[in-house]
Design a protein around this motif. Structure first.
Motif, PDB file in Angstrom:
ATOM      1  N   THR B  72       0.854  -1.213   0.000  1.00 17.91           N
ATOM      2  CA  THR B  72       0.000   0.000   0.000  1.00 17.91           C
ATOM      3  C   THR B  72       0.879   1.250   0.000  1.00 17.91           C
ATOM      4  O   THR B  72       1.809   1.342   0.812  1.00 17.91           O
ATOM      5  CB  THR B  72      -0.894   0.026   1.258  1.00 17.91           C
ATOM      6  OG1 THR B  72      -1.648  -1.177   1.305  1.00 17.91           O
ATOM      7  CG2 THR B  72      -1.826   1.218   1.271  1.00 17.91           C
ATOM      8  N   ILE B  74       1.385   4.382   1.327  1.00 19.96           N
ATOM      9  CA  ILE B  74       0.796   5.145   2.428  1.00 19.96           C
ATOM     10  C   ILE B  74       0.978   6.656   2.259  1.00 19.96           C
ATOM     11  O   ILE B  74       0.388   7.437   2.998  1.00 19.96           O
ATOM     12  CB  ILE B  74       1.301   4.689   3.818  1.00 19.96           C
ATOM     13  CG1 ILE B  74       2.794   4.852   3.938  1.00 19.96           C
ATOM     14  CG2 ILE B  74       0.900   3.268   4.120  1.00 19.96           C
ATOM     15  CD1 ILE B  74       3.234   4.803   5.382  1.00 19.96           C
ATOM     16  N   ALA B  77      -2.421   7.082   0.470  1.00 17.29           N
ATOM     17  CA  ALA B  77      -3.581   6.306   0.928  1.00 17.29           C
ATOM     18  C   ALA B  77      -4.456   7.116   1.888  1.00 17.29           C
ATOM     19  O   ALA B  77      -3.997   8.093   2.487  1.00 17.29           O
ATOM     20  CB  ALA B  77      -3.105   5.039   1.631  1.00 17.29           C
ATOM     21  N   GLU B  81      -7.062   3.186   4.920  1.00 18.81           N
ATOM     22  CA  GLU B  81      -6.101   2.252   4.294  1.00 18.81           C
ATOM     23  C   GLU B  81      -4.792   2.216   5.089  1.00 18.81           C
ATOM     24  O   GLU B  81      -4.203   1.149   5.283  1.00 18.81           O
ATOM     25  CB  GLU B  81      -5.823   2.681   2.846  1.00 18.81           C
ATOM     26  CG  GLU B  81      -6.994   2.416   1.911  1.00 18.81           C
ATOM     27  CD  GLU B  81      -6.821   3.097   0.554  1.00 18.81           C
ATOM     28  OE1 GLU B  81      -7.275   2.528  -0.423  1.00 18.81           O
ATOM     29  OE2 GLU B  81      -6.238   4.202   0.508  1.00 18.81           O
TER      30      GLU B  81
END
Lengths: 261, 268
Positions: B72, B74, B77, B81
């Protein structure tokens, strides 16, 4: 001259930023309060801290203020030969104005300052970061219980304050100046209407929300202010700011509510 | 970044830039941290190590670039998330960051209580297992104020591993500790990697610890990663700045006499 204007501008911008952050925090916390899980225990714990532990202070100050009011009103009313109105005077002042205002100021001094200091220290010792890293919302975990507790505790404390202040006035009128008990009590019950009680309660709910919100926001966002990197001095500075701002907010909103309602 | 790389790397940082106001703290940082390895980020004070760590933890939004953690990004995000990733991470902060109003056990249990529906007995057993791993079982009921520096760090570590994270972050694990306590913590980090197969990121400038625990080292200076490699590769580096750090030489600040005098006198 230009420098002074710049300084004033900087203060205005900083105040607007602070106000924006504070109300943003309120929206975030209310939104998070609606999300599960719902937990009662943290709120009860904060109510104990904000409410129960302020009780002695509220009782002592309530009785004292009631007695002072009784004394002053008696001296004034005696000049006009209207001492029968003592109960009404004390009751209206306490229930409409002094009860909510004085209770809120006492709560700011006792609980508000420590809320700010606690959150400020948590911020500078990375405890707030630790919560975020554990995927726990600091708004829900730290702020929400305090806000709800403030919202509930201040009206309850106000009722206690009102009751003991009326007793203080009664003590001065009846026992010190020898007014007939019936005269004091009838004056009081005749003068007080439901609208006065409601006004006092509405004020105390608004003040409770305002003071806990301001104290929480000042501590929680202390790293964003000028004092952010100043450690212990920073915490002490935001705590003082929080007490001053909350007190001003209480007094100013008291005027606004009084004017509008 | 290929899918293969994403799967092999727990963390991939690409072109990371962080500015604080007008100051550039991190400039175009690129770094891959392989799964199941210990990566030490080293560098002198002010090199940008802590800022990089805060970006990895999602506590600081970068100005530009990407930070892929367990797949992911970040950096871009949403909070929801980021929190999904955070549940798979553990963090031991430099000062411990234990919640002062809770006992050691309560600190450790917090994440379990918030994120799982485990019953009280299971939570207690899990807490004791983690406390035992860090040799802190007797301190279960102590308050953070009653702990020594080493105990605080070990309690913070127990809290960080309570959810059996895939990724563990350590900020200056041995800072402020005596050599034997620091060595104990180093050993603990190695044990955690071997037994729990965690990917561990350690930010430190303690040379003794670095060469004891690291599988890979990233050396930072002035907001840049100036070298990455195994401990052997870093030791063999010909970069004078790295050699200066490894040989504990003071930083050279080349300022001519006139400039130096102007600084001292404020240009008078």
């Amino acid at each position: 001259m230009l420098k002074s204007i710049e300084n004033i501008g900087a203060i205005v911008i900083s105040s607007l930023e602070q106000t924006g952050r504070t109300f943003n925090l309120l929206l975030i916390v209310f939104w998070e309060l609606l999300q599960p899980p719902y937990r009662l225990y943290p709120i009860v714990r904060q109510m104990y801290f904000i409410g129960a532990r302020s009780l002695t202070l509220i009782i002592v100050s309530g009785v004292t203020i009631g007695m002072v009011l009784g004394l002053q009103f008696y001296n004034i009313l005696e000049r006009f030969g209207a001492v029968d109105l003592l109960g009404a005077g004390v009751a209206l002042s306490v229930i409409r104005e002094l009860g909510p205002v004085m209770t809120s100021l006492m709560v700011v001094g006792r609980a508000g300052s420590s809320i700010t200091a606690e959150l400020g220290i948590m911020r500078i010792t990375e405890q707030v970061d630790a919560l975020e890293c554990m995927a726990i919302s600091p708004g829900k975990f730290l702020i929400a219980p305090k806000l709800v507790a403030g919202l509930l505790s201040v009206p309850l404390l106000t009722m206690v304050f009102d009751f003991v202040a009326l007793f203080g006035g009664y003590f001065v009128g009846v026992y010190m100046f020898g007014l007939p008990e019936g005269s004091y009590m009838n004056g009081m019950t005749d003068a007080i209407e439901w609208v006065d009680v409601r006004l006092g309660l509405v004020k105390s709910v608004i003040f409770g929300l305002l003071i806990t919100l301001i104290c929480c926001a000042r501590g929680f966002y202390m790293h964003l202010g000028k004092a952010g990197s100043q450690g212990a001095e920073g915490v002490s500075s935001v705590t003082t700011d929080a007490v001053v701002m909350s007190s001003i907010a209480v007094l100013f909103s008291d005027f606004l509510i009084g004017a509008l309602i | 970044m290929s899918t293969d790389n994403s799967q092999r790397n727990a963390i991939s940082i690409r072109n990371l830039v962080v500015d604080y106001g007008q100051r550039r703290i991190l400039s175009d940082v690129n770094l891959d941290i392989p799964m199941g390895q210990i990566m030490v980020i080293m560098g002198q004070s002010g090199a940008g190590k802590t800022t990089l760590l805060r970006c990895l933890l999602g506590l600081k939004k970068p100005t530009s670039g990407s930070v892929h953690i367990l797949g992911t990004d970040i950096a871009s995000a949403s909070l929801r998330e980021i929190n999904k990733v955070r549940i798979q991470m553990g963090v031991a902060f430099q000062g411990g960051a234990l919640f002062s109003s809770m006992s050691v056990a309560e600190n450790i249990q917090l994440a379990l209580r918030e994120h799982t529906n485990l019953d009280e007995k299971t939570i207690e057993i899990m807490t004791r297992i983690k406390l035992d791993m860090v040799n802190m079982l007797p301190a279960e009921h102590l308050m953070p104020a009653e702990l020594s520096g080493g105990m605080t760090k070990r309690a913070a570590l127990a809290r960080a591993i309570i959810m059996d994270p895939k990724l563990l972050f350590f900020d200056e694990p041995s800072a402020g500790l005596d050599p034997s306590t620091a060595a104990e913590l180093d050993q603990l980090i190695i044990t955690l990697k071997n037994t729990m197969r965690m990917t561990i990121v350690v930010v430190t400038h303690e040379l003794d610890s670095i060469f004891k625990i690291a599988d890979h080292i990233a050396v930072m200076s002035n907001g840049l990663i100036i070298e990455t490699g195994t401990p052997q590769q870093i030791t063999a580096s010909t970069n004078p700045e790295i050699q200066g750090m490894l040989n504990r030489k003071p930083r050279e600040t080349i300022v001519d006499t006139d400039t130096h005098l102007r600084r001292l006198t404020g240009g008078v």
